[in-house]
Design an enzyme around this catalytic site. Sequence first.
Site, PDB file in Angstrom:
ATOM      1  N   TYR A   1      -6.883   6.745   4.604  1.00  0.00           N
ATOM      2  CA  TYR A   1      -6.780   5.542   3.565  1.00  0.00           C
ATOM      3  C   TYR A   1      -6.080   4.162   3.679  1.00  0.00           C
ATOM      4  O   TYR A   1      -6.527   3.133   3.715  1.00  0.00           O
ATOM      5  CB  TYR A   1      -6.088   5.764   1.896  1.00  0.00           C
ATOM      6  CG  TYR A   1      -6.157   5.109   1.279  1.00  0.00           C
ATOM      7  CD1 TYR A   1      -7.045   4.553   0.748  1.00  0.00           C
ATOM      8  CD2 TYR A   1      -4.671   4.516   1.232  1.00  0.00           C
ATOM      9  CE1 TYR A   1      -7.219   3.487  -0.358  1.00  0.00           C
ATOM     10  CE2 TYR A   1      -4.560   3.719  -0.486  1.00  0.00           C
ATOM     11  CZ  TYR A   1      -5.489   3.192  -0.855  1.00  0.00           C
ATOM     12  OH  TYR A   1      -5.434   1.931  -1.290  1.00  0.00           O
TER      13      TYR A   1
ATOM     14  N   ASP B   1     -10.063   6.301  -2.368  1.00  0.00           N
ATOM     15  CA  ASP B   1      -9.321   6.981  -2.785  1.00  0.00           C
ATOM     16  C   ASP B   1      -9.482   7.224  -4.475  1.00  0.00           C
ATOM     17  O   ASP B   1     -10.170   7.867  -4.013  1.00  0.00           O
ATOM     18  CB  ASP B   1      -7.787   5.642  -2.701  1.00  0.00           C
ATOM     19  CG  ASP B   1      -8.344   4.771  -4.301  1.00  0.00           C
ATOM     20  OD1 ASP B   1      -9.255   5.232  -4.400  1.00  0.00           O
ATOM     21  OD2 ASP B   1      -7.309   4.194  -4.876  1.00  0.00           O
TER      22      ASP B   1
ATOM     23  N   GLU C   1       0.789  -1.018   0.414  1.00  0.00           N
ATOM     24  CA  GLU C   1       0.452  -0.037  -0.014  1.00  0.00           C
ATOM     25  C   GLU C   1       1.042   1.268  -0.334  1.00  0.00           C
ATOM     26  O   GLU C   1       0.478   2.222  -1.124  1.00  0.00           O
ATOM     27  CB  GLU C   1      -0.635   0.167   0.981  1.00  0.00           C
ATOM     28  CG  GLU C   1      -2.025  -1.403   1.359  1.00  0.00           C
ATOM     29  CD  GLU C   1      -2.856  -0.407   0.039  1.00  0.00           C
ATOM     30  OE1 GLU C   1      -3.376   0.360  -0.461  1.00  0.00           O
ATOM     31  OE2 GLU C   1      -3.421  -1.722  -0.598  1.00  0.00           O
TER      32      GLU C   1
END
Length: 391
Positions: free
Chosen positions: A133, A151, A50
């Site tokens: 996020y 996102d 991520e």
Amino acid sequence: MTTQPRNERLEDALVRDPEISEQLLRWYDQTARDLPWRKSSDPYAIWVSEIMLQQTRVETVRPYYTRFLERFPDVFALASAEEEDVLSLWSGLGYYSRARNLRRGAGVVAETHDGRFPRSRSEALAIPGIGPYTSAAILSIAYELPFAVVDGNVARVLARVCRLDVPLQRKASFLEAQAEALLSKERPGDHNQAMMELGATVCVPRDPRCDLCPIGEHCQAHVDGVVDAYPSPPPRKETVALELVLFLVVDRAVGATERLLLERGNWPLIRHLWIPPIVESAGGPPDSSDAGQQGWANAWNRWTRHRAKGLEVGGWSHLGSIRHSITHHRIRFQVVEGTLQSAPSDLWATRDDLTVATERAREELGRSSLLTKALALRDRVKGRKQLEFPI
Ligand code: SF4
């Protein structure tokens, strides 16, 4: 599902049809791209992916991800690594603060959570480099906890599905609520990945491929034939002109290797990058009172007063000007070069927002286009007569 009436109070108009998630997950099960991080439910591996994927394309990340996990296979390996080793493995991926934060974050997880990524949102958010996020992505994918991600891709899909008539930036809380309302409670991790996948591969910014969309019948923009109008474009901001002075302060004290003074976090428009010191030009555009050694020394004093007292620089030379745009700001920088003459003995050891960096070190700190422009100007004028002033 019937078309949702457009409602003045958007917060009351959340779409809650569970069929959307079911269709989305069926599509994801059949078409999901084969990506290395999708083979793992290890929160550490998902965390690494991520962070690497932030502002970086999937294809660029693939080899970095594999190499990184081979070298640092778990939180403890990363937490105990030298920063230099982590940065060298990250080299070429850009945005190096991500790598520093990841290593710092691994230290926190190793020390505070026995090496296990926490399951609580507030504890996840306390880890360096992890925001709303990233925490939602890791917790939902690794632990199947019901946190929805929003996102850029997801926001675009939701804006079209709901016909959101305001720019996305103004409706962050609505988008979060809408994403939560649609989230599959049984498979939140896959649901989040499916939403992101849909935005990345089908509901793309231009010319979305609605004929391939698994949720087209629920999409208000598609049903109403107005997909091109969504998401609503951000309002145009009025252009602001700025006149600034940029200092290329050269430190030649160590051997023949030139080092440049850089700072981070001081200038509101460019907080995250390492850039040369900058101050506002006194009284707007430079005039004859700003020219010459004393003028530049005065400008430098304005910077040192706020940022680092006792940094003595001399031998000022005006190299010319460069133009640079940041958001709606159109900036003209007068670029002046000077030589570092003295600095407080403990300065570099005590400040993490100032440094003197060689060219190689600057690469590792991350390349700012502003510094690249200023150095290109210096290269052009080097050996040539100083540009005429004022410009
Ligand atoms: S129907 Fe088209 S606009 Fe709507 S979500 Fe699907 S791809 Fe996006």
